[in-house]
Design an enzyme around this catalytic site. Structure first.
Site, PDB file in Angstrom:
ATOM      1  N   SER A 163      47.915  34.914  38.980  1.00 15.36           N
ATOM      2  CA  SER A 163      47.842  35.833  40.114  1.00 15.36           C
ATOM      3  C   SER A 163      49.133  35.718  40.907  1.00 15.36           C
ATOM      4  O   SER A 163      49.750  34.644  40.932  1.00 15.36           O
ATOM      5  CB  SER A 163      46.682  35.443  41.032  1.00 15.36           C
ATOM      6  OG  SER A 163      46.743  36.174  42.246  1.00 15.36           O
ATOM      7  N   TYR A 176      41.654  29.615  45.653  1.00 16.72           N
ATOM      8  CA  TYR A 176      42.065  30.513  44.567  1.00 16.72           C
ATOM      9  C   TYR A 176      43.565  30.376  44.271  1.00 16.72           C
ATOM     10  O   TYR A 176      43.968  30.187  43.117  1.00 16.72           O
ATOM     11  CB  TYR A 176      41.732  31.949  44.980  1.00 16.72           C
ATOM     12  CG  TYR A 176      42.101  33.005  43.969  1.00 16.72           C
ATOM     13  CD1 TYR A 176      41.341  33.193  42.817  1.00 16.72           C
ATOM     14  CD2 TYR A 176      43.199  33.844  44.176  1.00 16.72           C
ATOM     15  CE1 TYR A 176      41.669  34.189  41.899  1.00 16.72           C
ATOM     16  CE2 TYR A 176      43.534  34.834  43.265  1.00 16.72           C
ATOM     17  CZ  TYR A 176      42.761  35.004  42.123  1.00 16.72           C
ATOM     18  OH  TYR A 176      43.092  35.981  41.212  1.00 16.72           O
TER      19      TYR A 176
HETATM   20  N1  NAD Z   1      41.788  42.193  40.210  1.00 16.70           N
HETATM   21  C1  NAD Z   1      42.804  41.676  40.882  1.00 16.70           C
HETATM   22  O1  NAD Z   1      43.246  42.214  41.912  1.00 16.70           O
HETATM   23  C2  NAD Z   1      43.490  40.426  40.366  1.00 16.70           C
HETATM   24  C3  NAD Z   1      44.693  40.052  40.981  1.00 16.70           C
HETATM   25  C4  NAD Z   1      45.351  38.907  40.545  1.00 16.70           C
HETATM   26  C5  NAD Z   1      44.813  38.173  39.507  1.00 16.70           C
HETATM   27  N2  NAD Z   1      43.647  38.544  38.924  1.00 16.70           N
HETATM   28  C6  NAD Z   1      43.140  37.680  37.847  1.00 16.70           C
HETATM   29  O2  NAD Z   1      42.948  38.430  36.671  1.00 16.70           O
HETATM   30  C7  NAD Z   1      41.868  37.891  35.919  1.00 16.70           C
HETATM   31  C8  NAD Z   1      40.864  39.010  35.632  1.00 16.70           C
HETATM   32  O3  NAD Z   1      40.453  39.531  36.879  1.00 16.70           O
HETATM   33  P1  NAD Z   1      39.526  40.827  37.037  1.00 16.70           P
HETATM   34  O4  NAD Z   1      39.993  41.487  38.255  1.00 16.70           O
HETATM   35  O5  NAD Z   1      39.409  41.568  35.751  1.00 16.70           O
HETATM   36  O6  NAD Z   1      38.158  40.065  37.385  1.00 16.70           O
HETATM   37  P2  NAD Z   1      36.640  40.483  37.187  1.00 16.70           P
HETATM   38  O7  NAD Z   1      35.855  39.636  38.140  1.00 16.70           O
HETATM   39  O8  NAD Z   1      36.480  41.950  37.255  1.00 16.70           O
HETATM   40  O9  NAD Z   1      36.354  39.994  35.679  1.00 16.70           O
HETATM   41  C9  NAD Z   1      36.396  38.632  35.364  1.00 16.70           C
HETATM   42  C10 NAD Z   1      35.612  38.365  34.095  1.00 16.70           C
HETATM   43  O10 NAD Z   1      35.619  36.938  33.883  1.00 16.70           O
HETATM   44  C11 NAD Z   1      34.315  36.541  33.497  1.00 16.70           C
HETATM   45  N3  NAD Z   1      34.072  35.140  33.819  1.00 16.70           N
HETATM   46  C12 NAD Z   1      33.858  34.590  35.043  1.00 16.70           C
HETATM   47  N4  NAD Z   1      33.596  33.284  34.919  1.00 16.70           N
HETATM   48  C13 NAD Z   1      33.672  32.993  33.590  1.00 16.70           C
HETATM   49  C14 NAD Z   1      33.501  31.809  32.834  1.00 16.70           C
HETATM   50  N5  NAD Z   1      33.150  30.645  33.422  1.00 16.70           N
HETATM   51  N6  NAD Z   1      33.673  31.860  31.488  1.00 16.70           N
HETATM   52  C15 NAD Z   1      33.994  33.040  30.902  1.00 16.70           C
HETATM   53  N7  NAD Z   1      34.145  34.191  31.551  1.00 16.70           N
HETATM   54  C16 NAD Z   1      33.984  34.167  32.884  1.00 16.70           C
HETATM   55  C17 NAD Z   1      33.385  37.474  34.255  1.00 16.70           C
HETATM   56  O11 NAD Z   1      32.093  37.521  33.660  1.00 16.70           O
HETATM   57  C18 NAD Z   1      34.133  38.795  34.193  1.00 16.70           C
HETATM   58  O12 NAD Z   1      33.783  39.549  33.044  1.00 16.70           O
HETATM   59  C19 NAD Z   1      41.286  36.755  36.748  1.00 16.70           C
HETATM   60  O13 NAD Z   1      41.792  35.525  36.282  1.00 16.70           O
HETATM   61  C20 NAD Z   1      41.793  37.062  38.140  1.00 16.70           C
HETATM   62  O14 NAD Z   1      41.893  35.890  38.930  1.00 16.70           O
HETATM   63  C21 NAD Z   1      42.974  39.654  39.332  1.00 16.70           C
END
Ligand code: NAD
Length: 279
Positions: A163, A176
């Site tokens: 992130s 986080y």
């Molecule tokens: N969306 C944003 O703005 C953003 C920004 C920066 C970083 N990220 C990072 O990108 C990645 C994906 O984010 P997203 O926005 O698609 O999130 P999201 O919450 O929409 O999806 C995350 C997925 O991870 C799965 N998950 C959670 N815990 C788990 C576990 N213990 N084992 C296996 N799977 C698990 C969930 O079931 C879900 O399908 C994450 O690592 C997040 O921190 C997202």
């Protein structure tokens, strides 16, 4: 064998016949990474703690190819697996099973992540432990299970989706941001240890991206505008490029780093945040 090329990702090659493992593939960024690898001709193990989500996504016809990713015919296929990345025994078992059922893993994409927001004084022990369990231990468990096999075969690529919060302090996001900074440095150390074995390890650092994780932060209708404009009260910069990322923007960076065109890139941290961290 000629490589399957996709409009929109010019010149990205090296996926046909490759096996990829994606964690957190049930929705959002992980689901976009799975779709993109599938379109490029990879065989993808789409894993998530929510097995139903990955199974449903794999059964849906892909809008670009018209083919259900789970159909399995021709180049590219998606195979759903249930996997909680916080459980090291389950990670070992599932990696072994994927190797047996699909073949040795060439590409590992660590996407699974959770976000718990609270001021430091209000963060609970459980918030901290859960955040590190998924965002840090999860990356360690999957990488430890997969990378030695890549090294034995002399090639492989690991991409950790961290992130931009790993690179800039944010109010309410201490657990986080700290967890993502740990995941970044873990991935770079992994890249150094395995560079001579032909395994490349890189990071993609998204900014605000249009997924359920982001929507959970939006408490009122003005919230997306505040993300674009920035918010001085919380010392938050806006997004200079003026848009919130689509999951596809992040997936395109991931597949570039996994591709043959990135063969001389390792231990890098690619920010895909529209300039939000002014790097
Ligand atoms: N969306 C944003 O703005 C953003 C920004 C920066 C970083 N990220 C990072 O990108 C990645 C994906 O984010 P997203 O926005 O698609 O999130 P999201 O919450 O929409 O999806 C995350 C997925 O991870 C799965 N998950 C959670 N815990 C788990 C576990 N213990 N084992 C296996 N799977 C698990 C969930 O079931 C879900 O399908 C994450 O690592 C997040 O921190 C997202």
């Amino acid at each position: 064998m000629s490589d399957h090329r996709v409009p929109g990702i010019p010149g990205t090659s090296g996926f046909t016949g490759k096996v990829a493992l994606v964690t957190g593939a049930g929705q959002g960024i992980g689901a976009a990474v799975v779709r993109t690898l599938f379109r490029l001709g990879a065989t993808v193990a789409a894993t998530d703690i929510r097995a139903k989500a990955v199974t449903a996504a794999a059964a849906e016809p892909d809008p670009e190819t018209g083919r259900a990713p789970s159909a399995g015919a021709g180049a590219g296929a998606v195979h759903p697996y249930e996997l909680d990345v916080t459980d090291p025994a389950a990670v070992e078992r599932t990696v072994e099973r994927i190797g047996r059922e699909l073949g040795p893993i060439d590409i590992l994409v660590n996407v699974a992540g959770i976000l718990r927001t609270a001021p430091v004084a209000e963060l609970t022990d459980e918030d901290w432990a859960a955040t590190f369990a998924v965002n840090v231990q999860g990356v360690f468990f999957t990488s430890r299970a997969v990378v030695p096999g890549m090294a034995a075969r002399g090639s492989g690529s690991v991409i950790t989706v961290a992130s931009n919060a790993a690179g800039i302090p944010r109010t309410g996001m201490a657990a986080y941001a700290a967890s993502k900074a740990a995941a970044v440095m873990f991935t770079k150390c992994l890249g150094l240890e395995y560079a001579r074995s032909g395994v490349r390890c890189n990071v993609v650092a998204p900014g605000s991206t249009d997924t359920p994780m982001q929507w959970a932060l939006w408490s009122d209708p003005q919230a997306p505008a505040r993300v674009l404009d920035g918010d001085l009260a919380s010392y938050r910069t806006g997004i200079p490029l003026g848009r919130i990322a689509d999951p596809q923007d992040i997936a395109d960076a991931v597949v570039f780093l996994a591709s043959d065109q990135a063969r001389h890139i390792t231990m890098q941290d690619l920010y895909v945040d529209g300039g939000a961290t002014l790097r």
